[in-house]
Write a protein that holds these residues in place. Structure first.
Motif, PDB file in Angstrom:
ATOM      1  N   PHE A 232      -4.366   5.882  32.534  1.00 41.09           N
ATOM      2  CA  PHE A 232      -4.159   6.611  31.281  1.00 41.09           C
ATOM      3  C   PHE A 232      -5.479   6.808  30.550  1.00 41.09           C
ATOM      4  O   PHE A 232      -5.757   7.901  30.028  1.00 41.09           O
ATOM      5  N   ALA A 233      -6.304   5.764  30.499  1.00 41.91           N
ATOM      6  CA  ALA A 233      -7.592   5.860  29.801  1.00 41.91           C
ATOM      7  C   ALA A 233      -8.478   6.930  30.427  1.00 41.91           C
ATOM      8  O   ALA A 233      -9.108   7.729  29.726  1.00 41.91           O
ATOM      9  N   LEU A 234      -8.531   6.948  31.758  1.00 39.03           N
ATOM     10  CA  LEU A 234      -9.353   7.950  32.446  1.00 39.03           C
ATOM     11  C   LEU A 234      -8.809   9.361  32.223  1.00 39.03           C
ATOM     12  O   LEU A 234      -9.579  10.312  32.072  1.00 39.03           O
ATOM     13  N   SER A 235      -7.491   9.489  32.203  1.00 39.67           N
ATOM     14  CA  SER A 235      -6.876  10.813  32.062  1.00 39.67           C
ATOM     15  C   SER A 235      -6.947  11.335  30.638  1.00 39.67           C
ATOM     16  O   SER A 235      -7.232  12.518  30.414  1.00 39.67           O
ATOM     17  N   ILE A 236      -6.712  10.477  29.660  1.00 39.96           N
ATOM     18  CA  ILE A 236      -6.692  10.936  28.270  1.00 39.96           C
ATOM     19  C   ILE A 236      -8.094  11.291  27.781  1.00 39.96           C
ATOM     20  O   ILE A 236      -8.241  11.980  26.753  1.00 39.96           O
ATOM     21  N   THR A 237      -9.126  10.854  28.505  1.00 42.37           N
ATOM     22  CA  THR A 237     -10.501  11.227  28.165  1.00 42.37           C
ATOM     23  C   THR A 237     -10.672  12.742  28.206  1.00 42.37           C
ATOM     24  O   THR A 237     -11.552  13.306  27.537  1.00 42.37           O
ATOM     25  N   ILE A 238      -9.812  13.408  28.965  1.00 46.33           N
ATOM     26  CA  ILE A 238      -9.853  14.861  29.061  1.00 46.33           C
ATOM     27  C   ILE A 238      -9.685  15.509  27.682  1.00 46.33           C
ATOM     28  O   ILE A 238     -10.324  16.518  27.373  1.00 46.33           O
TER      29      ILE A 238
ATOM     30  N   ASP B  14      -9.537  -1.764  41.463  1.00 46.09           N
ATOM     31  CA  ASP B  14      -8.911  -2.802  40.652  1.00 46.09           C
ATOM     32  C   ASP B  14      -8.848  -2.449  39.162  1.00 46.09           C
ATOM     33  O   ASP B  14      -8.427  -1.359  38.826  1.00 46.09           O
ATOM     34  N   PHE B  15      -9.316  -3.334  38.278  1.00 41.74           N
ATOM     35  CA  PHE B  15      -9.168  -3.106  36.837  1.00 41.74           C
ATOM     36  C   PHE B  15     -10.399  -3.614  36.105  1.00 41.74           C
ATOM     37  O   PHE B  15     -10.911  -4.696  36.398  1.00 41.74           O
ATOM     38  N   HIS B  16     -10.884  -2.807  35.142  1.00 41.36           N
ATOM     39  CA  HIS B  16     -12.030  -3.198  34.331  1.00 41.36           C
ATOM     40  C   HIS B  16     -11.803  -2.740  32.901  1.00 41.36           C
ATOM     41  O   HIS B  16     -11.450  -1.577  32.656  1.00 41.36           O
ATOM     42  N   THR B  17     -12.015  -3.636  31.949  1.00 37.55           N
ATOM     43  CA  THR B  17     -11.726  -3.319  30.554  1.00 37.55           C
ATOM     44  C   THR B  17     -12.631  -2.222  29.999  1.00 37.55           C
ATOM     45  O   THR B  17     -12.239  -1.507  29.068  1.00 37.55           O
ATOM     46  N   GLU B  18     -13.844  -2.085  30.551  1.00 39.11           N
ATOM     47  CA  GLU B  18     -14.748  -1.076  30.002  1.00 39.11           C
ATOM     48  C   GLU B  18     -14.244   0.349  30.221  1.00 39.11           C
ATOM     49  O   GLU B  18     -14.679   1.277  29.534  1.00 39.11           O
ATOM     50  N   ILE B  19     -13.315   0.532  31.172  1.00 41.30           N
ATOM     51  CA  ILE B  19     -12.745   1.867  31.394  1.00 41.30           C
ATOM     52  C   ILE B  19     -11.958   2.318  30.167  1.00 41.30           C
ATOM     53  O   ILE B  19     -11.910   3.506  29.840  1.00 41.30           O
ATOM     54  N   ILE B  20     -11.361   1.355  29.470  1.00 38.48           N
ATOM     55  CA  ILE B  20     -10.597   1.684  28.266  1.00 38.48           C
ATOM     56  C   ILE B  20     -11.503   2.271  27.195  1.00 38.48           C
ATOM     57  O   ILE B  20     -11.078   3.058  26.349  1.00 38.48           O
ATOM     58  N   ALA B  21     -12.783   1.908  27.245  1.00 42.06           N
ATOM     59  CA  ALA B  21     -13.742   2.394  26.239  1.00 42.06           C
ATOM     60  C   ALA B  21     -14.150   3.838  26.476  1.00 42.06           C
ATOM     61  O   ALA B  21     -14.688   4.479  25.558  1.00 42.06           O
TER      62      ALA B  21
ATOM     63  N   PRO C 246     -12.582   6.912  26.843  1.00 45.06           N
ATOM     64  CA  PRO C 246     -12.130   7.942  25.896  1.00 45.06           C
ATOM     65  C   PRO C 246     -12.632   7.683  24.481  1.00 45.06           C
ATOM     66  O   PRO C 246     -12.894   8.624  23.725  1.00 45.06           O
ATOM     67  N   ALA C 247     -12.800   6.407  24.124  1.00 48.75           N
ATOM     68  CA  ALA C 247     -13.296   6.075  22.788  1.00 48.75           C
ATOM     69  C   ALA C 247     -14.750   6.507  22.616  1.00 48.75           C
ATOM     70  O   ALA C 247     -15.156   6.933  21.532  1.00 48.75           O
ATOM     71  N   ILE C 248     -15.546   6.398  23.684  1.00 50.29           N
ATOM     72  CA  ILE C 248     -16.944   6.825  23.621  1.00 50.29           C
ATOM     73  C   ILE C 248     -17.032   8.329  23.361  1.00 50.29           C
ATOM     74  O   ILE C 248     -17.770   8.791  22.493  1.00 50.29           O
ATOM     75  N   VAL C 249     -16.253   9.096  24.144  1.00 53.29           N
ATOM     76  CA  VAL C 249     -16.269  10.549  23.971  1.00 53.29           C
ATOM     77  C   VAL C 249     -15.725  10.928  22.592  1.00 53.29           C
ATOM     78  O   VAL C 249     -16.264  11.809  21.918  1.00 53.29           O
ATOM     79  N   TRP C 250     -14.665  10.234  22.169  1.00 54.12           N
ATOM     80  CA  TRP C 250     -14.064  10.548  20.876  1.00 54.12           C
ATOM     81  C   TRP C 250     -14.997  10.192  19.730  1.00 54.12           C
ATOM     82  O   TRP C 250     -15.029  10.893  18.707  1.00 54.12           O
TER      83      TRP C 250
ATOM     84  N   MET D  96     -15.227   5.270  13.121  1.00 56.89           N
ATOM     85  CA  MET D  96     -15.288   3.817  12.951  1.00 56.89           C
ATOM     86  C   MET D  96     -14.313   3.119  13.887  1.00 56.89           C
ATOM     87  O   MET D  96     -14.649   2.106  14.526  1.00 56.89           O
ATOM     88  N   PHE D  97     -13.091   3.661  13.984  1.00 55.04           N
ATOM     89  CA  PHE D  97     -12.094   3.070  14.879  1.00 55.04           C
ATOM     90  C   PHE D  97     -12.563   3.138  16.331  1.00 55.04           C
ATOM     91  O   PHE D  97     -12.405   2.173  17.099  1.00 55.04           O
ATOM     92  N   SER D  98     -13.146   4.269  16.728  1.00 53.84           N
ATOM     93  CA  SER D  98     -13.625   4.436  18.100  1.00 53.84           C
ATOM     94  C   SER D  98     -14.714   3.428  18.427  1.00 53.84           C
ATOM     95  O   SER D  98     -14.714   2.821  19.509  1.00 53.84           O
ATOM     96  N   ILE D  99     -15.641   3.234  17.507  1.00 61.97           N
ATOM     97  CA  ILE D  99     -16.738   2.286  17.722  1.00 61.97           C
ATOM     98  C   ILE D  99     -16.200   0.867  17.872  1.00 61.97           C
ATOM     99  O   ILE D  99     -16.608   0.113  18.777  1.00 61.97           O
ATOM    100  N   ILE D 100     -15.269   0.486  17.018  1.00 64.06           N
ATOM    101  CA  ILE D 100     -14.687  -0.857  17.088  1.00 64.06           C
ATOM    102  C   ILE D 100     -13.916  -1.040  18.395  1.00 64.06           C
ATOM    103  O   ILE D 100     -13.983  -2.104  19.026  1.00 64.06           O
ATOM    104  N   LEU D 101     -13.210   0.002  18.817  1.00 68.48           N
ATOM    105  CA  LEU D 101     -12.480  -0.070  20.083  1.00 68.48           C
ATOM    106  C   LEU D 101     -13.438  -0.259  21.259  1.00 68.48           C
ATOM    107  O   LEU D 101     -13.183  -1.065  22.166  1.00 68.48           O
ATOM    108  N   ILE D 102     -14.541   0.473  21.250  1.00 68.43           N
ATOM    109  CA  ILE D 102     -15.537   0.340  22.319  1.00 68.43           C
ATOM    110  C   ILE D 102     -16.045  -1.098  22.388  1.00 68.43           C
ATOM    111  O   ILE D 102     -16.104  -1.707  23.461  1.00 68.43           O
ATOM    112  N   LEU D 103     -16.402  -1.651  21.243  1.00 66.50           N
ATOM    113  CA  LEU D 103     -16.956  -3.003  21.202  1.00 66.50           C
ATOM    114  C   LEU D 103     -15.953  -4.053  21.656  1.00 66.50           C
ATOM    115  O   LEU D 103     -16.337  -5.084  22.217  1.00 66.50           O
TER     116      LEU D 103
END
Length: 221
Positions: free
Chosen positions: A92-98, A135-142, A144-148, A162-169
């Protein structure tokens, strides 16, 4: 309206392909204990209110990468404990980055066709598929937040930025360096000084907190 339907269709197709392939890989016994098994056990322990010290290590999970995001994500395991949640989240994270990528392309005054090409380049880039499969890596979740965060800064959406930055961190301690880099870029290149200062400040502060306090505290010093 037509472009909106097309965009969400692409997002949906991308999600099902990515999730289907990662699930198939797991069903064929090609997934690994590191990192899929590691995070599967972590999610389960947190969801059960048990201290998240996985059997692969004697240390608390926060002593690994200070990934705070693991705690809210473990709520999925409260509903039903199954590692396919991890594959769903990552796909979902990879796809919603679109979505923010498309909006960023349109903000740059690209035509619909050119914006679509940008999206397709992202989807067809081999790393996008490979990182989902491994497999799975938490940084992938970041991602879409980076682009956003970039889009939000350009459009002056302060709270979203601000929310995007906090989510990335929250996804991984090392991403504080990425946030710091975004801050430098916004401050010096984009002349978005308020946004740049926020990213610089939070990135540097989180880097210090994570590496000097949180990780040593949960990683036996």
């Amino acid at each position: 309206m037509k472009n909106s339907y097309l965009l969400w269709l692409i997002i949906s197709i991308s999600f099902f392909i990515l999730f289907g392939c990662s699930s198939l890989r797991h069903s064929l016994y090609q997934s690994n204990a590191l990192d899929l098994g590691w995070f599967d056990q972590t999610f389960y322990l947190i969801s059960q209110g048990i201290e998240p010290i996985v059997s692969f290590s004697d240390n608390h999970i926060l002593g690994d990468h200070a990934a705070i995001i693991l705690y809210p994500l473990s709520l999925f395991y409260v509903v039903y404990p199954d590692l396919h949640w991890l594959l769903i989240i990552q796909s979902f994270a990879l796809s919603i980055t679109i979505l923010p990528l498309w909006k960023l392309a349109k903000q740059a005054d690209l035509s619909d066709n050119s914006s679509l090409i940008v999206v397709l380049i992202y989807l067809l880039y081999p790393l996008t598929f490979n990182v989902n499969l491994f497999d799975f890596h938490t940084e992938i979740i970041a991602l879409p937040a980076i682009v956003w965060s970039i889009l939000a800064a350009k459009l002056n959406f302060r709270l979203q930025f601000m929310f995007s930055i906090i989510l990335i961190l929250s996804c991984k301690a090392v991403l504080s360096l990425t946030v710091t880099g975004i801050g430098f870029w916004l401050f010096f290149n984009e002349r978005k000084r308020e946004y740049g200062i926020f990213a610089l400040f939070t990135g540097i502060v989180w880097f210090i907190l994570a590496t000097q306090f949180i990780i040593p505290q949960f990683n036996n010093g």
